[in-house]
Enzyme design. Sequence first.
Site, PDB file in Angstrom:
ATOM      1  N   LYS A  20       0.848  -1.201   0.000  1.00 40.84           N
ATOM      2  CA  LYS A  20       0.000   0.000   0.000  1.00 40.84           C
ATOM      3  C   LYS A  20       0.878   1.244   0.000  1.00 40.84           C
ATOM      4  O   LYS A  20       1.898   1.297   0.694  1.00 40.84           O
ATOM      5  CB  LYS A  20      -0.888  -0.015   1.243  1.00 40.84           C
ATOM      6  CG  LYS A  20      -1.647   1.263   1.526  1.00 40.84           C
ATOM      7  CD  LYS A  20      -1.537   1.674   2.995  1.00 40.84           C
ATOM      8  CE  LYS A  20      -0.136   2.030   3.382  1.00 40.84           C
ATOM      9  NZ  LYS A  20       0.020   2.669   4.710  1.00 40.84           N
ATOM     10  N   ASP A  75      -4.862   0.034   8.730  1.00 36.39           N
ATOM     11  CA  ASP A  75      -4.663  -0.087   7.289  1.00 36.39           C
ATOM     12  C   ASP A  75      -5.303  -1.342   6.697  1.00 36.39           C
ATOM     13  O   ASP A  75      -5.373  -1.480   5.467  1.00 36.39           O
ATOM     14  CB  ASP A  75      -3.169  -0.113   6.949  1.00 36.39           C
ATOM     15  CG  ASP A  75      -2.540   1.274   6.978  1.00 36.39           C
ATOM     16  OD1 ASP A  75      -3.278   2.260   6.883  1.00 36.39           O
ATOM     17  OD2 ASP A  75      -1.301   1.347   7.088  1.00 36.39           O
TER      18      ASP A  75
END
Length: 300
Positions: free
Chosen positions: A15, A142
């Site tokens: 990410k 996340d």
Amino acid sequence: MAEAGFSATLIAPAKLNLSLTVLGKRRDGLHDLVSLVAFADLHDVLSVTLSDTTTDQLTLAGPFAGSLDRDNLVLKAISTFRNAIGPIPPLSITLEKKIPVAAGLGGGSADAAAILRLLARQYGLAAMDPSVQAIAAGLGADIPVCLDSRCRYMRGTGTTLDPEESGFAYHPALLVNPGIAVPTGSVFSALAAEQKIVTAASGRHSLANGIVDGRNDLETPAIAVAPEIGPVLSALSDLPGALGARLSGSGATCFALFDSDMELDKAAEQFRQIYPAYWIHAGTLRNWDKDSLFPKIPMC
């Protein structure tokens, strides 16, 4: 859950925070933020079979395996899923760790999201089903956005997700890490000490502005914690064809985007000459489709 002969290969994409605005600190000590998140072609790989013991087994491999604790988010995700959704037989997982650890790339979150995708599939649930998202949110900020690995804005503590940016196109990207781990807590402590938290409203930005003209409010405090980040950002910004440079998350991975693969390749070679010892990944940002995240389908 499939029994004899069960096997699965899972992809866990890295990410990147293309932009990150810290809006303020909550009463619970967490921070509200708004961040445009995208995913790279860089990824970990999880190979999953049924365990021949009575407990889950995790084997670590790959270039960054030595930086991991065996009691990590993958095992916690399995245990939490069992408690929340239903029985899962003991699993044996080999985690090939290709994403740098504590690097602002969400590697641990991506790994946990990958195993949650598999377990959800076994129960006929979509990865973004509210029950799966609730498990993900309880494990880490996340993890919810990593469940489907597609570009979108995340808000609050990471658990509020905007609709995906379906128009997100292929973007050549150069990722660089100076080989240091940066604890997220230390960066937020430095942010508070410098009183750089903003109070602006979290209005939706255009995708183009979010990528090129956005900012990362954790950049300055991260440099205070790890000064090596500053020269990396400067060097990336100076590369021919670079559309600016930014820190991802709390770092220490930095990135620059380019208009073409040719510009990316030239820039990567030039950067290697400047910092030959640094970790570098020249690749692309993309929206991952469901089938690509499961290159080997579970079999009975």
